[in-house]
Design an enzyme around this catalytic site. Structure first.
Site, PDB file in Angstrom:
ATOM      1  N   GLY A 185       0.605  -1.258   0.075  1.00  0.00           N
ATOM      2  CA  GLY A 185       0.033  -0.140  -0.015  1.00  0.00           C
ATOM      3  C   GLY A 185       0.939   1.317   0.054  1.00  0.00           C
ATOM      4  N   GLY A 186       0.115   2.318   0.105  1.00  0.00           N
ATOM      5  CA  GLY A 186       0.919   3.628  -0.163  1.00  0.00           C
ATOM      6  C   GLY A 186       2.091   3.753   1.417  1.00  0.00           C
ATOM      7  N   PHE A 187       1.505   3.032   2.265  1.00  0.00           N
ATOM      8  CA  PHE A 187       2.189   3.324   3.573  1.00  0.00           C
ATOM      9  C   PHE A 187       3.523   2.248   3.605  1.00  0.00           C
ATOM     10  CE2 PHE A 187      -1.209   0.206   3.944  1.00  0.00           C
ATOM     11  CZ  PHE A 187      -0.306  -1.045   4.134  1.00  0.00           C
ATOM     12  N   GLY A 188       3.300   1.221   2.836  1.00  0.00           N
ATOM     13  CA  GLY A 188       4.691   0.374   2.702  1.00  0.00           C
ATOM     14  C   GLY A 188       4.238  -1.088   2.373  1.00  0.00           C
ATOM     15  N   SER A 189       4.809  -2.128   2.919  1.00  0.00           N
ATOM     16  CA  SER A 189       4.564  -3.555   2.328  1.00  0.00           C
ATOM     17  C   SER A 189       4.294  -4.258   3.751  1.00  0.00           C
ATOM     18  CB  SER A 189       5.528  -4.106   1.753  1.00  0.00           C
ATOM     19  OG  SER A 189       5.986  -3.490   0.449  1.00  0.00           O
ATOM     20  N   VAL A 190       3.451  -5.346   3.588  1.00  0.00           N
ATOM     21  CA  VAL A 190       3.041  -5.981   4.673  1.00  0.00           C
ATOM     22  C   VAL A 190       3.328  -7.395   4.499  1.00  0.00           C
ATOM     23  CG1 VAL A 190       1.265  -7.154   6.038  1.00  0.00           C
ATOM     24  CG2 VAL A 190       1.013  -4.829   5.260  1.00  0.00           C
ATOM     25  N   LYS A 245       4.115  -4.663   9.277  1.00  0.00           N
ATOM     26  CA  LYS A 245       4.115  -3.579   8.275  1.00  0.00           C
ATOM     27  C   LYS A 245       5.476  -2.680   8.312  1.00  0.00           C
ATOM     28  CE  LYS A 245       0.285  -1.473   8.240  1.00  0.00           C
ATOM     29  NZ  LYS A 245      -0.748  -0.627   8.817  1.00  0.00           N
ATOM     30  N   ASP A 258     -10.540   5.830   6.494  1.00  0.00           N
ATOM     31  CA  ASP A 258     -10.607   4.878   5.355  1.00  0.00           C
ATOM     32  C   ASP A 258     -11.298   3.593   5.486  1.00  0.00           C
ATOM     33  OD1 ASP A 258     -10.168   4.300   2.752  1.00  0.00           O
ATOM     34  OD2 ASP A 258      -8.046   3.555   3.188  1.00  0.00           O
TER      35      ASP A 258
END
Length: 604
Positions: free
Chosen positions: A352-357, A371, A468
């Site tokens: 996602g825009g925050f990074g990877s999981v 995360k 969201d």
């Protein structure tokens, strides 16, 4: 940082109600194509693709919404192009492209070439250069289900003129944007609104030819319809009888020459003022009023700033106990790296825009989800620790539990409990998995979400609103109990007014069917018929959540009471906010993955 919020829901629970109940499977337009002959996907190609898509949403685009990037070396070199609709600002452009990247990662993970479409953007990637190449082989059409009742020929003659004019404007655009919007009058006092766009790397002639090719599809897709759209890799258009786009794009041009001042003698104007006592009085009064307004505005600003400062949380770990509590949540980077097999691709759960999981395992055998936040965050170490401690204190069975964090060098990791059944969207939008969601399970999922939100609104340390909340942010444990994720940190804490800018994603067909007394039309046919009365009540509650008048919307504690008591009478819902003006209120119908709706969408 966090902020104190009112507990009245604003477009929060209704979207989840309707997603679980209604027959259609996608809240917004999205479509994708995975090339069958795009070549083999090697590990190096996939790594280059992931890096490229991750950097796409943080790269500056000069405000034109067009991206053309590449990464790696042949034969594993990846090319990508992103294009946002010309009336979308940079923030929402990047959000759309990020969503599209996530869609393609999910649906085309083993393909070297793919293209995805959302309402506001198009994203493509390939193992070949796409720059300046017109493509019309993969084109999809959709149409509004409403029919014209008269003067069909006149309507489409006026539409043809409008589209041709917009085509010329768009094709004449520069190398950064080829986009045009406009409207025209049609018979029966109808106004037609239309939008056309080409990928700006096309030549003027190719843009012209691309749109001509798409216009030629109107008779077979949209004949007699009040709206329609055709999308392709390098151009697209849409028309409706309501305004569905933002302010028309005005091409950059040289500033107009300064106009000469009027030929009035300044002495004469001063003499006029002196000889007109009433004008002097008016000027004095206006000056006084303006001064009072400025003073009052300054006072209000200072009062609001003081109140905000008072409400803002102070540092959360001032005491020794809190410092000790925070440190007990800290994991070493080596433990997390080892538990995720060095963040291997095989353990990657999402992006996602925050990074990877990533999925991982602690030394004691506990499964975790890690995360890995993007490294471009402006948040300082102290702010990060404060928010970790805050979120860690938000404990509820219907919230995903934060187990700890890692902060070493540029690495910022959040460690969550692992939820085995992934997210709700994987069930709702998958025809085979959706069959597992009988009404009893959907009922329990809705109730769990409501209880989690009630905790965030009323019982947690701060009143937190999820900006969201959507199906992909509802995780399901092994017993299909819902757990709300992303309620802090990357999501943030935002006021309900956020939704007032058009981010209500559930289509308003629920309201149309409600006023037409045909609510059963939106119920998923897979849901047991014996549950219709209870489902109707849940739809009723959902519509109460999105009424235009904020004071009429129930609070979360009232919603939970309504869900748990069939004897409690419900007020009649009023019209939802933005129902008449929002483009989300479109009659445009989209194809359902399970082919159960009346929507129609044809690829060419």
């Amino acid at each position: 940082m966090a902020m104190i919020l009112p507990s009245r829901p604003f477009y929060i629970l209704c979207p989840i109600f309707l997603l679980l109940i209604r027959a259609t499977t996608q809240p917004d337009f999205q479509y994708y194509f995975c090339a069958k002959d795009g070549g083999n996907v090697t590990y190096a190609y996939r790594a280059n693709l992931d890096n490229l898509l991750s950097s796409l949403v943080i790269k500056e685009d000069n405000g034109f919404g067009f991206y053309n990037l590449s990464n790696g070396n042949a034969p594993d070199k990846v090319y990508t192009m992103g294009l946002c609709r010309g009336d979308v600002d940079s923030k929402f452009c990047r959000t759309c492209l990020n969503d599209c990247a996530y869609l393609l990662r999910q649906r085309c993970s083993n393909k070297a070439e793919a293209v995805g479409w959302y309402d506001n953007c198009t994203l493509r990637y390939s193992n070949r250069s796409m720059l300046g190449i017109m493509e019309t082989s993969r084109t999809y059409s959709m149409w509004n289900t409403r029919n014209l009742t008269s003067n069909v020929d006149g309507f489409f003659q006026n539409l043809s003129t409008l589209l041709n004019n917009l085509k010329k404007q768009a094709a004449a655009g520069g190398s950064l944007r080829k986009f045009a919007t406009g409207n025209t009058s049609a018979p029966d006092f109808i106004t037609i609104y239309a939008l056309v766009q080409c990928s700006p790397d096309l030549s003027q002639r190719d843009c012209d030819d691309c749109l001509d090719d798409q216009f030629g599809f109107i008779p077979t897709c949209c004949d007699g319809k009040v709206g329609g759209r055709v999308v392709g890799p390098t151009c697209n258009f849409r028309y409706e009888i309501y305004l569905f786009f933002g302010p028309a794009y005005v091409p950059l041009r040289e500033s107009p020459p300064l106009l000469a001042p009027p030929s009035i003698n300044s002495t004469t104007r001063i003499r006029d003022k002196e000889n007109n006592p009433s004008r002097t009085v008016i000027i004095a009064v206006v000056s006084t009023v303006v001064s009072m307004i400025l003073i009052i505005s300054a006072c209000v600003y200072l009062w609001r700033k003081k109140k905000k400062d008072e409400e803002a949380p102070q540092f959360l770990y001032q005491s020794a106990e809190e410092i000790e509590s925070l440190e007990s949540l800290r994991y070493s980077f080596e433990i997390i790296r080892g538990g995720t097999d060095n963040f291997s691709e095989a353990n990657k759960l999402g992006q996602g825009g925050f990074g990877s999981v990533y999925r991982g395992k602690l030394p004691d055998g506990q499964d975790i989800a890690v995360k890995r936040l993007s490294r471009n965050s402006d948040q300082g170490d102290l702010e990060f620790k404060n928010e970790v401690l805050l979120v860690a204190k938000l404990q509820h069975r219907n919230l995903v539990r934060l187990l700890g964090f890692c902060l070493e060098g540029s690495e910022r990791l959040l460690v969550y409990e692992f939820v085995p059944n992934a997210s709700l969207d994987n069930f709702i939008f998958d025809p085979s998995k959706r069959a597992n969601l009988d009404w009893e399970r959907r009922y329990k999922i809705i109730g769990g979400i409501a209880r989690g939100l009630l905790y965030l609104h009323e019982d947690s340390r701060l009143r937190v609103i999820h900006r969201d909340l959507k199906a992909s942010n509802i995780l399901l444990d092994e017993e299909m109990h819902p757990k709300i994720s992303d309620f802090g940190l990357a999501s943030g804490y935002m006021a309900p007014v956020y939704a007032m800018h058009g981010h209500f994603s559930v289509r308003t067909d629920a309201w149309r069917n409600w006023i037409d007394r045909t609510v059963s039309n939106i119920i998923d046919p897979l849901v047991t018929v014996n549950s219709v009365s209870e489902i109707m009540r849940y739809i009723h509650i959902g519509l109460l959540c999105v009424q235009e008048n904020v004071a009429h919307r129930p609070t979360m504690d009232t919603i939970v009471l309504m869900l748990n008591s069939n004897s409690l009478s419900l007020p009649v819902p009023s019209e939802p906010a933005f129902f008449t003006n929002s483009d989300i209120g479109s009659d445009m119908a989209l194809a359902s993955a399970n082919e159960t709706s009346i929507s129609e969408l044809y690829p060419r």
